[in-house]
Scaffold this active site. Structure first.
Site, mmCIF file in Angstrom:
data_model
loop_
_atom_site.group_PDB
_atom_site.id
_atom_site.type_symbol
_atom_site.label_atom_id
_atom_site.label_comp_id
_atom_site.label_asym_id
_atom_site.label_seq_id
_atom_site.Cartn_x
_atom_site.Cartn_y
_atom_site.Cartn_z
ATOM 1 C CD GLU A 12 -2.921 -1.031 1.988
ATOM 2 O OE1 GLU A 12 -4.456 -1.327 2.083
ATOM 3 O OE2 GLU A 12 -1.880 -0.757 3.293
ATOM 4 C CG ASP A 196 -11.945 -7.865 -0.756
ATOM 5 O OD1 ASP A 196 -10.803 -7.978 -0.312
ATOM 6 O OD2 ASP A 196 -12.636 -8.519 -0.412
HETATM 7 N N1 SAH Z 1 -2.636 -11.684 3.143
HETATM 8 C C1 SAH Z 1 -2.460 -11.351 4.539
HETATM 9 C C2 SAH Z 1 -3.704 -10.560 4.840
HETATM 10 C C3 SAH Z 1 -4.859 -9.211 3.955
HETATM 11 S S1 SAH Z 1 -5.796 -8.745 5.463
HETATM 12 C C4 SAH Z 1 -1.647 -11.897 5.114
HETATM 13 O O1 SAH Z 1 -1.788 -12.854 4.649
HETATM 14 O O2 SAH Z 1 -0.840 -11.215 6.231
HETATM 15 C C5 SAH Z 1 -6.381 -8.041 4.893
HETATM 16 C C6 SAH Z 1 -6.066 -6.301 4.431
HETATM 17 O O3 SAH Z 1 -6.760 -5.656 3.041
HETATM 18 C C7 SAH Z 1 -5.614 -5.532 5.752
HETATM 19 O O4 SAH Z 1 -5.609 -4.638 6.108
HETATM 20 C C8 SAH Z 1 -7.369 -5.186 5.747
HETATM 21 O O5 SAH Z 1 -7.692 -3.760 5.752
HETATM 22 C C9 SAH Z 1 -7.609 -4.703 4.246
HETATM 23 N N2 SAH Z 1 -8.690 -5.790 3.766
HETATM 24 C C10 SAH Z 1 -9.227 -6.102 1.965
HETATM 25 N N3 SAH Z 1 -10.265 -6.869 1.942
HETATM 26 C C11 SAH Z 1 -10.805 -7.477 3.047
HETATM 27 C C12 SAH Z 1 -11.868 -7.941 3.904
HETATM 28 N N4 SAH Z 1 -12.486 -8.563 3.087
HETATM 29 N N5 SAH Z 1 -11.928 -8.020 4.850
HETATM 30 C C13 SAH Z 1 -11.534 -7.366 6.314
HETATM 31 N N6 SAH Z 1 -10.287 -6.129 5.068
HETATM 32 C C14 SAH Z 1 -9.710 -6.151 4.599
#
Ligand code: SAH
Length: 233
Positions: A12, A196
């Site tokens: 980001e 998503d």
């Molecule tokens: N791939 C990462 C985890 C991502 S969590 C890992 O393996 O560590 C998702 C991140 O994107 C968070 O920072 C949140 O703010 C945002 N986000 C995007 N889609 C989301 C969703 N469906 N629910 C919650 N947060 C979401």
């Protein structure tokens, strides 16, 4: 002026570091803060790591240690509303913690003790964003954003969050940043690009679109910085 720009994940903020190019790195509270001197102002860029706790630590550090007077958050989110598609941009008008639950004591979902269910965003910064969107012909939505320490990838849960908080998008940091900034009187602006649809395909979509959606949000944020600086003249 010192302006904070934060994200939650490296993806980001990488487009911002690439754009500004030259920065000094300072380590504090187990995190890296990237300081950029830009047009007589200081930009403080960092990713917090995921979730409300880290977001709070980073936001308060940017404000108190690095003396930022405005805080911008750039990142991705899951769509709740059907009219937000992958890559679309939305600003948060107000934010709520969907996983804060003391309903057992008669409070509504998301109620913050000695506070309220929602944290309001700064009207002036939203106004700047709308001007930029209009000038550049970019579609920019205004949404209530719901925040919680959960990656939402479930239709029922998503619908519950949408209905309970009238939220159009869901993520994991925004409301914590909003609460922190409002607590110390620092104007903030939270921008998210959809990665998503918070449904059963969410984790696959997220992996596929994280980079492109992060870039869309970061590109818009670069224009926000420009606007804030112009306005400070
Ligand atoms: N791939 C990462 C985890 C991502 S969590 C890992 O393996 O560590 C998702 C991140 O994107 C968070 O920072 C949140 O703010 C945002 N986000 C995007 N889609 C989301 C969703 N469906 N629910 C919650 N947060 C979401």
């Amino acid at each position: 002026m010192n302006i904070a720009i934060m994200g939650a994940m490296p993806e980001e903020i990488e487009p911002l570091l690439d754009y500004y190019g030259k920065y000094e790195t300072i380590e504090y509270a187990k995190n890296n803060f990237y300081l950029v001197d830009y047009k007589g102002h200081r930009l403080v860029i960092a990713y917090s790591k995921i979730g409300k706790v880290y977001a709070t630590i980073t936001a308060l550090t940017m404000i108190k240690k690095f003396k930022c007077q405005k805080l911008l958050f750039s990142g991705v989110a899951g769509a709740i509303s059907d009219d937000l598609g992958i890559g679309d941009l939305t600003v948060a008008t107000k934010l709520s913690q969907h996983d804060l639950d003391i309903t057992a004591f008669g409070h509504p979902y998301g109620f913050v003790p000695e506070g309220s269910v929602y944290e309001e965003s700064n009207g002036e910064l939203i106004g700047f964003a709308k001007e930029i969107a209009e000038q550049k012909g970019i579609k920019l939505k205004e949404s209530i954003i719901a925040t919680g320490d959960q990656f939402i990838c479930d239709q029922d849960k998503k619908e519950w969050i949408g209905k309970t908080f009238k939220a159009s998008a869901v993520e994991m940091e925004g409301a914590a940043v909003a609460l922190t900034c409002n607590a110390v009187g620092i104007p903030f602006f939270i921008l998210r690009s959809i990665s998503d649809a918070a449904d059963m395909d969410a984790s696959f979509d997220f992996d596929e679109f994280l980079k492109s959606s992060s870039k869309r949000s970061a590109d818009f944020m670069i224009s926000m910085v420009e606007k804030i600086i112009d306005n400070a003249k």
